[in-house]
Scaffold this motif. Structure first.
Motif, mmCIF file in Angstrom:
data_model
loop_
_atom_site.group_PDB
_atom_site.id
_atom_site.type_symbol
_atom_site.label_atom_id
_atom_site.label_comp_id
_atom_site.label_asym_id
_atom_site.label_seq_id
_atom_site.Cartn_x
_atom_site.Cartn_y
_atom_site.Cartn_z
ATOM 1 N N UNK A 69 77.095 13.120 -9.748
ATOM 2 C CA UNK A 69 76.295 13.011 -8.813
ATOM 3 C C UNK A 69 75.169 13.574 -8.707
ATOM 4 N N UNK A 70 74.771 14.486 -10.475
ATOM 5 C CA UNK A 70 74.342 15.276 -10.507
ATOM 6 C C UNK A 70 73.006 14.110 -10.817
ATOM 7 N N UNK A 71 71.822 15.307 -11.565
ATOM 8 C CA UNK A 71 69.700 13.994 -11.951
ATOM 9 C C UNK A 71 70.378 14.618 -12.988
ATOM 10 N N UNK A 72 71.240 15.959 -13.394
ATOM 11 C CA UNK A 72 70.572 16.333 -15.348
ATOM 12 C C UNK A 72 71.771 15.589 -16.338
ATOM 13 N N UNK A 73 71.234 14.789 -17.279
ATOM 14 C CA UNK A 73 72.274 14.339 -18.226
ATOM 15 C C UNK A 73 74.008 15.004 -18.890
ATOM 16 N N UNK A 74 73.601 16.615 -19.087
ATOM 17 C CA UNK A 74 73.910 17.281 -19.241
ATOM 18 C C UNK A 74 75.026 17.752 -17.979
ATOM 19 N N UNK A 75 74.642 17.418 -17.607
ATOM 20 C CA UNK A 75 75.478 17.525 -16.199
ATOM 21 C C UNK A 75 76.604 16.408 -15.819
ATOM 22 N N UNK A 76 76.486 15.547 -15.729
ATOM 23 C CA UNK A 76 76.933 14.280 -15.564
ATOM 24 C C UNK A 76 78.010 13.756 -17.259
ATOM 25 N N UNK A 77 77.183 14.373 -18.180
ATOM 26 C CA UNK A 77 78.126 14.689 -19.452
ATOM 27 C C UNK A 77 79.468 15.246 -19.348
ATOM 28 N N UNK A 78 79.446 16.212 -18.988
ATOM 29 C CA UNK A 78 80.259 17.225 -18.998
ATOM 30 C C UNK A 78 81.219 16.085 -17.549
ATOM 31 N N UNK A 79 80.506 15.762 -16.578
ATOM 32 C CA UNK A 79 81.448 15.592 -15.796
ATOM 33 C C UNK A 79 82.724 14.465 -16.055
ATOM 34 N N UNK A 80 81.845 13.608 -17.242
ATOM 35 C CA UNK A 80 82.484 12.500 -17.813
ATOM 36 C C UNK A 80 83.680 12.766 -18.164
ATOM 37 N N UNK A 81 83.381 14.107 -19.403
ATOM 38 C CA UNK A 81 84.323 14.537 -19.651
ATOM 39 C C UNK A 81 85.721 15.060 -19.271
ATOM 40 N N UNK A 132 75.841 9.767 -24.211
ATOM 41 C CA UNK A 132 75.027 10.253 -23.290
ATOM 42 C C UNK A 132 74.710 11.776 -23.582
ATOM 43 N N UNK A 133 75.290 11.789 -25.058
ATOM 44 C CA UNK A 133 74.911 12.732 -25.948
ATOM 45 C C UNK A 133 73.743 12.831 -26.581
ATOM 46 N N UNK A 164 71.359 12.498 -23.657
ATOM 47 C CA UNK A 164 70.188 13.987 -23.114
ATOM 48 C C UNK A 164 69.136 14.305 -24.589
ATOM 49 N N UNK A 165 69.942 14.007 -25.703
ATOM 50 C CA UNK A 165 68.946 14.478 -26.669
ATOM 51 C C UNK A 165 67.886 13.833 -26.804
ATOM 52 N N UNK A 166 67.985 12.008 -26.976
ATOM 53 C CA UNK A 166 66.594 12.012 -27.042
ATOM 54 C C UNK A 166 65.205 12.444 -25.878
ATOM 55 N N UNK A 167 66.227 12.159 -24.689
ATOM 56 C CA UNK A 167 65.250 12.731 -23.429
ATOM 57 C C UNK A 167 64.802 13.929 -22.777
ATOM 58 N N UNK A 172 66.822 13.040 -14.605
ATOM 59 C CA UNK A 172 67.000 11.275 -14.164
ATOM 60 C C UNK A 172 65.936 10.792 -13.451
ATOM 61 N N UNK A 173 64.541 10.054 -13.852
ATOM 62 C CA UNK A 173 63.413 11.008 -13.217
ATOM 63 C C UNK A 173 63.853 9.681 -11.926
#
Length: 163
Positions: free
Chosen positions: A23-35, A89-90, A93-96, A105-106
């Motif tokens: 539920x966070x806005x940061x893609x790296x945190x979303x990635x860890x959440x998915x994992x 997601x990686x 996040x890398x492209x962003x 995510x804006x």
């Protein structure tokens, strides 16, 4: 067969922390959440599969002592799906990070408009035949921060302005 209480608690913690991070806005945190959610689901498949038994090959193991191969196949499939989501997601996040130097995510212009109308207790839609709302949306889009516009670059390739 009763599942191990420690494994059930670990599954609950993995899924709960994964949902919180999702539920966070940061893609790296979303990635860890998915994992974390993927690992929790894999562990729940293995716990639901029951106790380990012999190899499920007819003739080498008695039928009542064979392990069920379905949970293992489902875990292998879930690992592949989690790996694919992780790679996607990686890449996002890398492209962003390359474009904006952050991975958050804006907000969308339409989200701001709906939130403003909800705060004013007005409907978020209008009758297209009677009102022309395109100018309001265009004005709001022009006022919103557009991260796709070119960012001025200073000396040594660094961005000029706030980071």
């Amino acid at each position: 067969m009763t599942p191990n209480l420690v494994l059930v608690v670990v599954i609950g913690v993995l899924v709960a922390v994964g949902v919180y991070l999702l539920l966070e806005r940061s893609l790296s945190r979303v990635l860890i959440g998915i994992i974390l959610i993927g690992n929790g689901v894999n562990l729940s498949f293995l716990v639901a599969g029951g106790a380990a038994g012999g190899a499920p090959i007819v003739g080498t193991t008695p039928i009542d002592e064979m392990s069920d191969p379905l949970p293992q196949a489902m875990v292998l499939t879930a690992i592949v799906i989690t790996l694919g989501m992780t790679a996607f997601l990686l890449a996002l996040a890398y492209r962003s990070w390359q474009l904006h130097r952050h991975d958050e995510v804006q907000d969308d212009v339409e989200d701001h408009r709906i939130a403003r109308l909800a705060a004013l207790d007005e409907p978020s839609f209008a009758d297209v035949d009677t009102l022309d709302t395109t100018t309001d949306l265009e004005r709001e889009a022009a006022e919103a921060r557009d991260e796709t516009q070119a960012i001025p670059v200073g000396p040594a390739g660094r961005r000029a302005g706030p980071a």
